[in-house]
Design a protein around this motif. Structure first.
Motif, mmCIF file in Angstrom:
data_model
loop_
_atom_site.group_PDB
_atom_site.id
_atom_site.type_symbol
_atom_site.label_atom_id
_atom_site.label_comp_id
_atom_site.label_asym_id
_atom_site.label_seq_id
_atom_site.Cartn_x
_atom_site.Cartn_y
_atom_site.Cartn_z
ATOM 1 N N GLN A 122 -12.725 -6.430 -9.724
ATOM 2 C CA GLN A 122 -12.441 -5.194 -9.006
ATOM 3 C C GLN A 122 -10.980 -4.801 -9.202
ATOM 4 N N GLN A 123 -10.777 -3.572 -9.681
ATOM 5 C CA GLN A 123 -9.434 -3.067 -9.913
ATOM 6 C C GLN A 123 -9.145 -1.867 -9.011
ATOM 7 N N MET A 124 -7.869 -1.732 -8.670
ATOM 8 C CA MET A 124 -7.436 -0.575 -7.890
ATOM 9 C C MET A 124 -6.402 0.195 -8.705
ATOM 10 N N GLY A 125 -6.270 1.462 -8.393
ATOM 11 C CA GLY A 125 -5.260 2.302 -9.020
ATOM 12 C C GLY A 125 -4.743 3.309 -8.017
ATOM 13 N N LEU A 126 -3.614 3.912 -8.315
ATOM 14 C CA LEU A 126 -2.985 4.833 -7.370
ATOM 15 C C LEU A 126 -2.258 5.931 -8.131
ATOM 16 N N PRO A 137 -3.382 0.584 -13.323
ATOM 17 C CA PRO A 137 -4.413 -0.149 -12.566
ATOM 18 C C PRO A 137 -4.127 -1.648 -12.549
ATOM 19 N N ARG A 138 -4.590 -2.284 -11.477
ATOM 20 C CA ARG A 138 -4.379 -3.721 -11.321
ATOM 21 C C ARG A 138 -5.510 -4.294 -10.477
ATOM 22 N N VAL A 139 -5.655 -5.616 -10.520
ATOM 23 C CA VAL A 139 -6.684 -6.254 -9.707
ATOM 24 C C VAL A 139 -6.327 -6.088 -8.233
ATOM 25 N N LEU A 140 -7.345 -6.065 -7.402
ATOM 26 C CA LEU A 140 -7.138 -5.918 -5.966
ATOM 27 C C LEU A 140 -6.785 -7.257 -5.315
ATOM 28 N N ALA A 141 -7.244 -8.349 -5.896
ATOM 29 C CA ALA A 141 -7.132 -9.661 -5.259
ATOM 30 C C ALA A 141 -5.702 -10.203 -5.287
ATOM 31 N N GLY A 142 -5.501 -11.279 -4.512
ATOM 32 C CA GLY A 142 -4.229 -11.996 -4.501
ATOM 33 C C GLY A 142 -3.111 -11.200 -3.852
ATOM 34 N N ASP A 143 -1.921 -11.318 -4.434
ATOM 35 C CA ASP A 143 -0.739 -10.619 -3.915
ATOM 36 C C ASP A 143 -0.492 -9.289 -4.625
ATOM 37 N N THR A 174 0.266 17.870 -1.515
ATOM 38 C CA THR A 174 0.709 16.690 -2.267
ATOM 39 C C THR A 174 0.073 15.446 -1.663
ATOM 40 N N SER A 175 -0.705 14.759 -2.476
ATOM 41 C CA SER A 175 -1.586 13.716 -1.960
ATOM 42 C C SER A 175 -1.389 12.397 -2.670
ATOM 43 N N VAL A 176 -2.049 11.386 -2.116
ATOM 44 C CA VAL A 176 -2.209 10.085 -2.757
ATOM 45 C C VAL A 176 -3.679 9.930 -3.099
ATOM 46 N N GLN A 177 -3.963 9.566 -4.338
ATOM 47 C CA GLN A 177 -5.341 9.308 -4.755
ATOM 48 C C GLN A 177 -5.510 7.820 -5.023
ATOM 49 N N LEU A 178 -6.465 7.227 -4.334
ATOM 50 C CA LEU A 178 -6.746 5.805 -4.476
ATOM 51 C C LEU A 178 -7.978 5.626 -5.355
ATOM 52 N N HIS A 179 -7.885 4.775 -6.363
ATOM 53 C CA HIS A 179 -9.003 4.507 -7.261
ATOM 54 C C HIS A 179 -9.515 3.089 -7.020
ATOM 55 N N LEU A 180 -10.819 2.941 -7.089
ATOM 56 C CA LEU A 180 -11.428 1.622 -6.980
ATOM 57 C C LEU A 180 -12.568 1.529 -7.980
ATOM 58 N N GLN A 181 -12.460 0.575 -8.898
ATOM 59 C CA GLN A 181 -13.527 0.350 -9.866
ATOM 60 C C GLN A 181 -14.657 -0.417 -9.202
ATOM 61 N N ALA A 197 -12.749 -10.793 1.629
ATOM 62 C CA ALA A 197 -13.870 -10.866 0.684
ATOM 63 C C ALA A 197 -13.457 -10.408 -0.709
ATOM 64 N N CYS A 198 -12.460 -9.532 -0.791
ATOM 65 C CA CYS A 198 -11.932 -9.068 -2.085
ATOM 66 C C CYS A 198 -10.924 -10.050 -2.673
ATOM 67 N N GLY A 199 -10.598 -11.109 -1.931
ATOM 68 C CA GLY A 199 -9.654 -12.100 -2.422
ATOM 69 C C GLY A 199 -8.203 -11.748 -2.198
ATOM 70 N N VAL A 200 -7.934 -10.782 -1.304
ATOM 71 C CA VAL A 200 -6.553 -10.403 -1.012
ATOM 72 C C VAL A 200 -5.892 -11.507 -0.195
ATOM 73 N N SER A 201 -4.653 -11.820 -0.503
ATOM 74 C CA SER A 201 -3.961 -12.940 0.132
ATOM 75 C C SER A 201 -3.730 -12.700 1.620
ATOM 76 N N ASP A 202 -3.549 -13.784 2.361
ATOM 77 C CA ASP A 202 -3.267 -13.684 3.793
ATOM 78 C C ASP A 202 -1.974 -12.910 4.047
ATOM 79 N N GLU A 203 -0.969 -13.143 3.196
ATOM 80 C CA GLU A 203 0.312 -12.467 3.387
ATOM 81 C C GLU A 203 0.162 -10.955 3.246
ATOM 82 N N ALA A 204 -0.564 -10.533 2.232
ATOM 83 C CA ALA A 204 -0.747 -9.097 2.022
ATOM 84 C C ALA A 204 -1.571 -8.483 3.136
#
Length: 498
Positions: free
Chosen positions: A43-47, A91-97, A195-202, A428-435
């Motif tokens: 799973q990747q996210m983009g902005l 784009p980058r992975v959603l998981a981790g930091d 003027t907006s922010v667009q969030l992408h999720l694969q 569930a996406c594997g995002v770190s506790d710190e984040a």
């Protein structure tokens, strides 16, 4: 909408050929979905983020081409108005930091860009709608010099057949009565104030419908929490005025077609879906092509030859239908994938606020998709749409409908139900506790303080006016202070009173 569009007029035969090519694209997409021909390694996210340029007097700085020359980075590009630029994050992975690195990367990119803007006599502002814009800035001459913008403008104005009407009644500021905006524009330039922010999720094809439906459920909560566009043309309007402004600034329908129920091109939608195919099929069925430029590729023939089709016609057409949650078909190195582009949120106020908004959305969305009984089976689509406009109009003061909770304020809904879900979803996406702790902690404090960009701006202007400033001076002073605080990097809930 990112690809080149020739500066020319279109003939009836162009539209017929384009419609036929879009139908061929739908046939190819249906085959690809049935055969599972999509990439989904992780799973990747983009902005993407649209930004405003101001001068030393806090007025719009109409020199984006010069600013971009000074910045000289491919991740920064033009946008519709000459006072706008856009940041595209890799784009980058959603998981981790990854979210922590995203925050650091966006901060660093904006510092570099601001230095370049300074050399051009400008300053970058992250805000949903620039409050110092005037009707003079909505002249067609303020559009960025680019064929795709001028062609799009000409096609929308021609389809409408008359000037754009901006007509909104605001939410009362302080103890005053509601303010009303009624203004005409002879171009789509007012869209540049959005003027907006667009969030992408694969997402995987089989999961797309659940993720899109969940995003639609969350849209009202998102916009209420993140509202940052309370002023337009000197008027105090909706907490997120960007929502009605975008609709009205690109509306191809004269009054008679609106009265007939013809769908707007800025569209929430009208039903829950079972596949991404539903959305592309609606695009072709309901909306005339604005930029009917067919290309040579036959998408069905490409599939027969073992190649993933580009589906250029479907993609370009999709870029002229501004759903608040847009389906995206794209290719990387010839390999196709699917994304959801969430277009609900305004830019700003600070980088940490933007990343917090993103993490809340990704986490809550993931959690909703994993419920045994999906939320969208418990509420009507009309209720989700009503939530969206209520959240945009009233922000934290909105009352939203939520199954199991009834009518509830956004902050209460988030604190009691959605924040724990967002934690579960990010885990569930594997995002770190710190984040998770950092960004969802920002959302928690924003709800506890009931302060987002819109409430801060409204309170600051009301205070300045109570001290004797007129509206123009109040907006200018507020914007100057807003930019200072945003540059400091602290989340908006901690900002001192303006």
């Amino acid at each position: 909408m990112g690809r080149h569009v020739d500066d020319r007029s279109f003939k009836p035969i162009d539209r017929q050929r384009y419609r036929n090519k879009m139908q061929r694209g739908l046939d190819a997409l249906a085959r690809m979905l049935a055969d599972g021909e999509f990439s989904f390694p992780h799973q990747q996210m983009g902005l993407e983020m649209e930004l405003c340029l101001v001068d030393e007097h806090m007025q719009p700085s109409m020199n984006n081409v010069v600013v971009l020359e000074k910045i000289s980075e491919a991740i920064f590009t033009t946008e519709l108005g000459q006072q706008n630029i856009e940041l595209n994050v890799e784009p980058r992975v959603l998981a981790g930091d990854s979210a922590l690195r995203l925050e650091e990367g966006v901060r660093a990119a904006l510092r570099r860009a601001d230095a370049g803007a300074h050399d051009a006599g400008a300053k970058i502002a992250m805000i949903g709608s620039l409050p110092t814009l005037s009707s003079l800035h909505f002249d067609p001459s303020t559009l960025t010099s680019n064929p795709r913008y001028s062609v799009l403008n000409d096609q929308i104005i021609m389809a409408r057949g008359e000037e754009m009407l901006l007509d909104m009644e605001g939410v009362p500021l302080a103890d005053a009565g509601p303010e009303r905006l009624r203004s005409y524009a002879d171009s789509i330039a007012p869209e540049s104030a959005c003027t907006s922010v667009q969030l992408h999720l694969q997402v995987a094809p089989e999961d797309f419908a659940a993720h899109w439906n969940a995003a639609q459920c969350l849209a009202g909560v998102q916009v209420a929490l993140g509202a940052n566009s309370p002023f337009l043309l000197g008027k105090a309007l909706w907490h997120e005025t960007r929502i009605p402004l975008f609709l009205q600034a690109t509306d191809t329908r004269p009054t008679e077609l609106r009265n007939q129920g013809v769908r707007p091109r800025v569209w929430f939608g009208e039903r829950w879906i079972t596949s991404i195919f539903d959305l592309f099929e609606e695009n072709v069925r309901y909306f005339p092509a604005l930029l009917p430029e067919p290309e040579e590729e036959d998408p069905v023939a490409a599939l027969d030859n073992g190649r993933a089709p580009k589906l250029n016609e479907l993609r370009l057409h999709n870029g002229t239908i501004w759903r608040w949650n847009r389906p995206v078909y794209d290719l990387v190195d010839g390999v196709p994938h699917l994304r959801i582009e969430n277009r609900v949120l305004p830019a700003g106020p600070s980088v940490v606020d933007i990343v917090a908004n993103a993490m809340f959305f990704y986490g809550a969305q993931r959690a909703l998709t994993e419920h045994d009984r999906p939320l969208w089976t418990q509420m009507s689509f009309a209720a989700a749409e009503e939530n969206f406009y209520a959240g945009a109009r009233h922000g934290f003061d909105a009352h939203l409908y939520w199954p199991g909770s009834g009518w509830v304020r956004p902050d209460e809904l988030v604190l009691r139900r959605l924040l724990p879900m967002a934690h579960e979803g990010l885990a569930a996406c594997g995002v770190s506790d710190e984040a998770r702790s950092r960004y969802l902690g920002v959302i928690e404090q924003r709800c506890l303080n009931r302060r987002n960009g819109a409430t801060w701006q409204r309170d600051a202007v009301a205070r300045l006016e109570a001290d004797g400033a007129d509206r123009h001076a109040a907006l200018t002073s507020m914007l100057r202070r807003y930019i200072e605080l945003a540059d400091n990097g602290d989340p908006v809930h901690s900002w001192p009173a303006g």
